[in-house]
Design an enzyme around this catalytic site. Structure first.
Site, short mmCIF file in Angstrom:
data_model
loop_
_atom_site.label_atom_id
_atom_site.label_comp_id
_atom_site.label_asym_id
_atom_site.label_seq_id
_atom_site.Cartn_x
_atom_site.Cartn_y
_atom_site.Cartn_z
N TYR A 1 -4.29 3.00 8.34
CA TYR A 1 -3.94 3.99 7.32
C TYR A 1 -5.06 4.18 6.26
O TYR A 1 -5.55 3.21 5.70
CB TYR A 1 -2.63 3.60 6.61
N ASP B 1 -3.55 0.57 -1.07
CA ASP B 1 -2.27 0.95 -0.45
C ASP B 1 -2.08 0.16 0.85
O ASP B 1 -2.86 0.32 1.80
CB ASP B 1 -2.29 2.46 -0.15
N HIS C 1 0.62 0.43 2.62
CA HIS C 1 1.35 1.39 3.45
C HIS C 1 2.46 0.73 4.27
O HIS C 1 2.57 0.94 5.48
CB HIS C 1 0.39 2.20 4.33
N GLU D 1 -0.02 -0.98 -3.64
CA GLU D 1 1.00 0.03 -3.30
C GLU D 1 1.73 -0.33 -2.00
O GLU D 1 1.09 -0.76 -1.03
CB GLU D 1 0.30 1.38 -3.15
N GLU E 1 6.86 6.47 -2.76
CA GLU E 1 6.50 7.81 -2.28
C GLU E 1 7.46 8.32 -1.21
O GLU E 1 7.50 9.52 -0.96
CB GLU E 1 5.05 7.83 -1.79
N ARG F 1 6.55 5.92 -7.65
CA ARG F 1 5.66 6.86 -6.95
C ARG F 1 6.36 8.10 -6.40
O ARG F 1 5.82 8.76 -5.51
CB ARG F 1 5.02 6.13 -5.75
O1 KDG Z 1 3.12 12.07 4.28
C1 KDG Z 1 2.67 10.77 4.17
C2 KDG Z 1 1.46 10.67 3.35
O2 KDG Z 1 1.58 11.49 2.25
C3 KDG Z 1 1.22 9.25 2.93
O3 KDG Z 1 0.87 8.50 4.05
C4 KDG Z 1 0.15 9.20 1.88
O4 KDG Z 1 0.52 6.85 1.46
C5 KDG Z 1 0.12 7.93 1.08
C6 KDG Z 1 -0.43 8.02 -0.27
O5 KDG Z 1 -0.42 7.01 -0.95
O6 KDG Z 1 -0.85 9.11 -0.63
MG MG Z 2 0.86 5.56 -0.25
#
Ligand code: KDG
Ligand code: MG
Length: 408
Positions: free
Chosen positions: A160, A215, A217, A241, A267, A288
């Site tokens: 990621y 991040d 993820h 994150e 998010e 977020r």
């Molecule tokens: O739609 C998913 C993405 O927006 C995401 O993977 C992005 O993790 C992300 C971020 O921190 O922007």
């Molecule tokens: Mg993210």
């Protein structure tokens, strides 16, 4: 005052922005964003089939009652598709309200708490050398904060936030095209061995003043996340994150017992019910959510106020999938919020995007300056919009080396 009609547009330069335009009987219209990354047609369909027919004839000034009508009035509540659709309506109604009042939205929230709002850029590298170049590039552009994602030696695929090719350090944009997802392969042990000391090297490279974010993820288990957070404490991260999958609101307790590293999460949340325990138990430091798929300004403002009671600051999602309309709504909240933290910023500001969404929001020196135009301060050019159509996309799917499915 009455809503007379509304239409939905899907498309845009490199992204399928879902744009809602609500017309009224007073020559004032409102704009909202319902873009749900890689699932864009679903909120668009919900708007067209169910929500817009109900909106016609309503008084657009009653944005609170209209929000409650759609949220409380729905038997099956929440979820990103519905909340993105409600979010777009809510944004458009606030846009109308601001235009009626002849005021920028931040004035309706309580005025400005700051002039420029700090943003962070995405630095990326297929290896550390590239990542350091990428960080230097953004720092030279004036950014005060950078998120850092690095290729991990021996990781079977790029993971990621990491460029797939060497020397691709400036504009990291993932290619999500196609209905069938790309498969990524993840190895937690390699990541845990490599990333902590790499973050140390990054801190040495940037010095003490640049804010460094990372991040994970959603990739680690609670115990792994706690160990990782403890190891990287000396780096002085601005935030770590999504260390664990976001669905489990108790997962961060272990991390909190072992580390003081600031945690950012949310998010993928789409309502206050996804984060109220995290906030009230003070298990996070930054929230977020995005104004688009967390139900619009009305609902996100409630989350921001709850967060403020518990020392949690904002760090709204700002991935490239958010249209300038969502970013504008967030710019107004960022200007106002007493508990503002930082804003993720990836809108590329291409001439095509600016032509589709003309606006006077501007960036300078790593800060975002909100527009003083009435309402959201972003317009939508329908002639430009006619140039674009929908292209299907999918997020990658992650597997471990033995094939076990993992979190993207
Ligand atoms: O739609 C998913 C993405 O927006 C995401 O993977 C992005 O993790 C992300 C971020 O921190 O922007
Ligand atoms: Mg993210």
């Amino acid at each position: 005052m009455k809503i007379t009609s509304a239409k939905v547009f899907v498309g845009g330069p490199a992204k399928n922005y879902v744009t809602l335009k609500i017309m009224t009987d007073q020559d004032i219209y409102g704009l909202g964003d319902a873009t749900l990354n890689n699932r864009e047609t679903l909120p668009a369909q919900y708007l067209t089939d169910y929500l817009i027919p109900n909106l016609i004839g309503m008084d657009p000034r009653n944005s609170e009652d209209i929000w409650q009508f759609f949220f409380k009035g729905a038997y099956f509540k929440r979820g990103p598709i519905a909340m993105a659709a409600f979010g777009a309506i809510d944004m458009a109604l606030w846009d109308i309200k601001g235009k009626l009042a002849n005021m920028p939205l931040y004035q309706l929230f309580g005025g400005k708490s700051r002039e420029g709002a700090m943003v962070y850029a995405h630095a990326t590298g297929s290896d550390l050398e590239d990542l350091l170049d990428s960080i230097s590039y953004f720092v030279e552009q004036g950014y005060k904060a950078v998120r850092v994602q690095c290729g991990i030696p021996g990781m079977p695929t790029a993971s990621y936030g990491v460029s797939e090719s060497k020397a691709d350090v400036k504009n990291y944009i993932t290619n999500f095209s196609g209905v069938k997802p790309k498969i990524e392969v993840w190895d937690t042990e390699r990541y845990m061995r490599y990333m902590p000391h790499t973050l140390e090297r990054i801190r040495e490279h940037v010095g003490p003043d640049i804010k460094v974010l990372h991040d994970v993820h959603h990739r680690l288990r609670p115990r792994e996340a706690a160990a990782f957070a403890k190891q990287v404490e000396s780096v002085g991260l601005f935030w770590l994150e999504d260390p664990t999958p976001a669905d489990d609101q108790d997962a961060l307790k272990l991390l909190r017992q072992h580390s003081t590293v600031p945690v950012a999460i949310g998010e993928v949340f789409n309502s206050i019910w996804d984060c109220n325990k995290l906030i009230e138990n003070e298990l996070i430091d930054f929230i977020r959510v995005a104004v688009t798929y967390a139900g619009g300004i009305t609902h996100v403002k409630r989350i921001v106020d709850l967060a403020g009671l518990h020392h949690v600051r904002t760090g709204f999602h700002g991935a490239p999938s958010h249209s300038p309309l969502c970013m504008a709504a967030q710019a107004h909240l960022n200007a106002w919020a007493p508990n503002f933290g930082i804003q993720e910023y990836l809108i590329l500001g291409t001439p095509e995007c600016d032509a589709l969404f003309p606006s006077e929001h501007r960036m300078a020196g790593g800060l975002m300056y909100v527009s003083d135009a009435p309402g959201l301060g972003v317009d939508f050019n329908e002639t430009e919009a006619a140039r674009y159509s929908y292209t299907a996309g999918s997020h990658p799917v992650v597997r471990l080396e033995d094939g076990t499915l993992w979190n993207y």
